[in-house]
Design an enzyme around this catalytic site. Structure first.
Site, PDB file in Angstrom:
ATOM      1  CB  SER A  98     128.327  98.733  65.092  1.00  0.00           C
ATOM      2  OG  SER A  98     127.264  98.577  64.595  1.00  0.00           O
TER       3      SER A  98
ATOM      4  CG  HIS B 223     131.855  99.121  68.583  1.00  0.00           C
ATOM      5  ND1 HIS B 223     132.147  97.991  67.501  1.00  0.00           N
ATOM      6  CD2 HIS B 223     130.390  99.155  68.447  1.00  0.00           C
ATOM      7  CE1 HIS B 223     131.153  97.364  67.220  1.00  0.00           C
ATOM      8  NE2 HIS B 223     130.008  97.757  67.909  1.00  0.00           N
TER       9      HIS B 223
ATOM     10  CD  GLU C  69     135.892  97.163  66.786  1.00  0.00           C
ATOM     11  OE1 GLU C  69     136.441  96.607  65.997  1.00  0.00           O
ATOM     12  OE2 GLU C  69     134.719  97.608  66.731  1.00  0.00           O
TER      13      GLU C  69
ATOM     14  CG  ASN D 245     130.365  94.977  63.974  1.00  0.00           C
ATOM     15  OD1 ASN D 245     130.667  94.096  64.875  1.00  0.00           O
ATOM     16  ND2 ASN D 245     129.523  95.783  64.149  1.00  0.00           N
TER      17      ASN D 245
HETATM   18  N1  3HC Z   1     124.874  89.826  80.566  1.00  0.00           N
HETATM   19  C1  3HC Z   1     125.580  89.989  81.625  1.00  0.00           C
HETATM   20  N2  3HC Z   1     126.433  88.947  81.893  1.00  0.00           N
HETATM   21  C2  3HC Z   1     126.259  87.805  81.054  1.00  0.00           C
HETATM   22  C3  3HC Z   1     125.388  87.655  80.121  1.00  0.00           C
HETATM   23  C4  3HC Z   1     124.883  89.084  79.699  1.00  0.00           C
HETATM   24  N3  3HC Z   1     123.831  88.938  78.808  1.00  0.00           N
HETATM   25  N4  3HC Z   1     125.596  86.684  79.547  1.00  0.00           N
HETATM   26  C5  3HC Z   1     126.540  85.876  80.301  1.00  0.00           C
HETATM   27  N5  3HC Z   1     126.927  86.916  80.987  1.00  0.00           N
HETATM   28  C6  3HC Z   1     128.213  86.385  82.201  1.00  0.00           C
HETATM   29  C7  3HC Z   1     127.724  85.183  83.018  1.00  0.00           C
HETATM   30  O1  3HC Z   1     127.024  85.959  84.042  1.00  0.00           O
HETATM   31  C8  3HC Z   1     129.024  84.853  83.470  1.00  0.00           C
HETATM   32  O2  3HC Z   1     129.778  85.387  84.386  1.00  0.00           O
HETATM   33  P1  3HC Z   1     130.683  84.935  85.540  1.00  0.00           P
HETATM   34  O3  3HC Z   1     131.843  84.257  84.888  1.00  0.00           O
HETATM   35  O4  3HC Z   1     131.041  86.219  86.281  1.00  0.00           O
HETATM   36  O5  3HC Z   1     129.829  83.979  86.263  1.00  0.00           O
HETATM   37  C9  3HC Z   1     129.965  84.764  82.035  1.00  0.00           C
HETATM   38  O6  3HC Z   1     129.394  85.886  81.387  1.00  0.00           O
HETATM   39  C10 3HC Z   1     129.931  83.624  81.293  1.00  0.00           C
HETATM   40  O7  3HC Z   1     128.527  83.166  81.069  1.00  0.00           O
HETATM   41  P2  3HC Z   1     128.015  81.613  80.935  1.00  0.00           P
HETATM   42  O8  3HC Z   1     128.941  80.824  81.731  1.00  0.00           O
HETATM   43  O9  3HC Z   1     126.547  81.735  81.201  1.00  0.00           O
HETATM   44  O10 3HC Z   1     128.188  81.375  79.424  1.00  0.00           O
HETATM   45  P3  3HC Z   1     129.234  81.320  78.377  1.00  0.00           P
HETATM   46  O11 3HC Z   1     130.376  80.602  78.871  1.00  0.00           O
HETATM   47  O12 3HC Z   1     128.529  80.576  77.398  1.00  0.00           O
HETATM   48  O13 3HC Z   1     129.614  82.686  77.924  1.00  0.00           O
HETATM   49  C11 3HC Z   1     129.413  84.514  76.366  1.00  0.00           C
HETATM   50  C12 3HC Z   1     128.662  83.494  77.472  1.00  0.00           C
HETATM   51  C13 3HC Z   1     130.409  85.404  77.182  1.00  0.00           C
HETATM   52  C14 3HC Z   1     128.289  85.245  75.970  1.00  0.00           C
HETATM   53  C15 3HC Z   1     130.060  83.466  75.392  1.00  0.00           C
HETATM   54  O14 3HC Z   1     129.215  82.784  74.742  1.00  0.00           O
HETATM   55  C16 3HC Z   1     130.753  84.512  74.144  1.00  0.00           C
HETATM   56  O15 3HC Z   1     131.844  84.844  74.283  1.00  0.00           O
HETATM   57  N6  3HC Z   1     130.028  84.526  73.281  1.00  0.00           N
HETATM   58  C17 3HC Z   1     130.324  85.558  71.857  1.00  0.00           C
HETATM   59  C18 3HC Z   1     129.609  86.788  71.885  1.00  0.00           C
HETATM   60  C19 3HC Z   1     130.095  87.595  71.004  1.00  0.00           C
HETATM   61  O16 3HC Z   1     130.588  87.299  69.882  1.00  0.00           O
HETATM   62  N7  3HC Z   1     129.582  89.031  70.930  1.00  0.00           N
HETATM   63  C20 3HC Z   1     130.107  89.909  69.978  1.00  0.00           C
HETATM   64  C21 3HC Z   1     128.824  90.018  69.238  1.00  0.00           C
HETATM   65  S1  3HC Z   1     129.157  91.476  67.673  1.00  0.00           S
HETATM   66  C22 3HC Z   1     128.917  92.955  68.545  1.00  0.00           C
HETATM   67  O17 3HC Z   1     128.200  92.950  69.800  1.00  0.00           O
HETATM   68  C23 3HC Z   1     128.978  94.056  67.802  1.00  0.00           C
HETATM   69  C24 3HC Z   1     127.750  94.989  67.688  1.00  0.00           C
HETATM   70  O18 3HC Z   1     128.112  96.007  66.829  1.00  0.00           O
HETATM   71  C25 3HC Z   1     126.613  94.062  67.115  1.00  0.00           C
END
Ligand code: 3HC
Length: 396
Positions: free
Chosen positions: A234, A255, A267, A305
């Site tokens: 990242s 990414h 990305e 990011n």
């Molecule tokens: N692994 C696999 N599947 C997962 C999961 C995980 N850790 N967490 C949730 N899921 C799945 C669920 O099973 C569900 O699947 P389905 O719709 O097929 O049944 C779906 O995701 C939605 O989950 P939930 O209904 O339990 O929960 P939410 O509606 O709250 O969604 C989320 C969870 C998708 C994680 C949502 O909260 C979200 O979009 N969060 C933002 C995450 C974000 O910003 N990520 C980027 C971080 S920065 C990064 O990654 C960059 C790196 O360089 C650090």
């Protein structure tokens, strides 16, 4: 959309918090577009598909009106004097001339094609990202060889994928046979030599340049000619990884976002040396796995990011200033329809990861206003890394 605009412009505590945190983020997005780092469509898709935002930053500026954002930033700048709060030239131009950021550059984009056939994929690493990436490819029908340092770590990958697939089966989204088929595509190995025949390698090992360079030298030795070598770093230089090999044209950044099976964004990061066929193939593969590729240059933080982490850091600083509590901030941002509040997301990403990214961004861009917040350093020093350690900003 109207609901989001109403929340961001509301004359109440939540509206003030949202403006304080969102306007500098919008300013940065306008700058990223203005300097030509990425297209408006890719910047917006980045935040929508990488972080689950309901609307991209440039579309949000258009919805709010660039003048509203410029006025809000001018007000902020008058108080803080932080150059990051001075409205960016692209934003001022949009406000003065009534220009819109969106709707311009999406039409006519060609659908990428697979130029180098890929049927088997190697994944190096056994952490959350590697496990999620292995799942993504296996689920899309590719044979996956995943490489880790011990059988125990390989078992962890299989455990992660199995748990996710079990959840899908329990929800009736996948049948038991399909689960077994997907698991049957996964082969673990403790020796990198197992990657000799794969068409694409995606590495997701430690975010440490020396460790990555050692791996790329080894991949260069092991992989067959023509294999695509991708890193999911990242913040480290793709060019440095490419230069560690004798085939920099085959090296590219892919990414993924956390959690990889869910977040649709990849990305795709090219260097000057990346072969155009490699770029196109990787973008086509993203589409084949249900992901949305965006293109960006080899610069720390890429699109998402670079936009996300300064906003998260600002949220911590706002809390430190005493102007609002963590709960107020998390609530205010979720009311603008972000899927998670900033403190919740920091705990998901891991505070150690967030601190490292923020430090890299300061190194790349040199903005004083992006220096990591004191309490971010403190939670990391105390081992409160987030969900993975049971406590971070919140306790789990
Ligand atoms: N692994 C696999 N599947 C997962 C999961 C995980 N850790 N967490 C949730 N899921 C799945 C669920 O099973 C569900 O699947 P389905 O719709 O097929 O049944 C779906 O995701 C939605 O989950 P939930 O209904 O339990 O929960 P939410 O509606 O709250 O969604 C989320 C969870 C998708 C994680 C949502 O909260 C979200 O979009 N969060 C933002 C995450 C974000 O910003 N990520 C980027 C971080 S920065 C990064 O990654 C960059 C790196 O360089 C650090």
């Amino acid at each position: 959309m109207a609901e989001i605009v109403d929340r961001v412009t509301a004359d109440d505590e939540g509206g003030r918090i949202a403006r304080t945190l969102l306007f500098p983020y919008l300013n940065h997005a306008a700058n990223m577009y203005g300097v030509g780092y990425a297209t408006a469509a890719d910047i917006d898709a980045g935040m929508r598909f990488g972080c689950g935002y309901p609307i991209g930053p440039l579309a949000l500026i258009d919805a709010l009106g660039a003048k509203t954002v410029v006025d809000g930033l001018n007000e902020q700048f008058a108080t803080t004097g932080d150059p990051l709060h001075r409205p960016d030239a692209a934003l001022v131009e949009a406000a003065d001339q009534g220009l819109s950021f969106t709707g311009g550059d999406e039409a006519g984009a060609d659908v990428p094609q697979v130029k180098r056939p890929v049927s088997s994929v190697g994944v190096v690493g056994t952490g959350t990202m590697a496990s999620g990436i292995a799942q993504v490819f296996a689920q899309a029908g590719y044979q996956v060889v995943y490489v880790g340092r011990s059988q125990e770590k390989l078992d962890g990958v299989l455990g992660y994928v199995t748990k996710n697939l079990d959840r899908a089966v329990a929800k009736g989204k996948l049948d038991a046979d399909a689960k077994e088929t997907i698991l049957g595509r996964l082969t673990g190995a403790t020796e990198r030599e197992a990657l000799a025949d794969v068409d694409l390698v995606v590495e997701a090992i430690a975010e440490d340049l020396d460790i990555k360079l050692e791996l790329f030298r080894d991949l260069d030795r092991i992989c067959k000619p023509g294999a695509i070598l991708a890193t999911t770093t990242s913040s480290l230089s793709i060019k440095a990884c490419a230069d560690a090999t004798s085939r920099p044209a085959d090296v590219i950044g892919m990414h993924f976002f956390n959690p990889a099976p869910v977040m649709k964004l990849v990305e795709v990061v090219t260097t000057d040396a990346t072969d155009a066929d490699v770029d196109e193939t990787v973008r086509a593969l993203c589409l084949a796995t249900g992901k949305h590729p965006v293109s960006c240059g080899d610069r720390a933080g890429f699109i998402v990011n670079a936009l996300l982490f300064p906003y998260l850091n600002d949220a911590i600083k706002l809390q430190e200033s005493g102007a609002a509590s963590m709960e107020q901030i998390d609530t205010a941002m979720k009311e603008t329809k972000l899927p998670m509040g900033p403190f919740e997301l920091l705990d998901v990403v891991g505070n150690d990861v967030s601190l490292a990214i923020q430090e890299t961004l300061v190194g790349e861009f040199g903005h004083e206003g992006w220096q990591p917040a004191e309490s971010l350093k403190q939670v990391v020093a105390e081992g409160r890394l987030g969900r993975k350690t049971g406590a971070g900003f919140h306790t789990y």
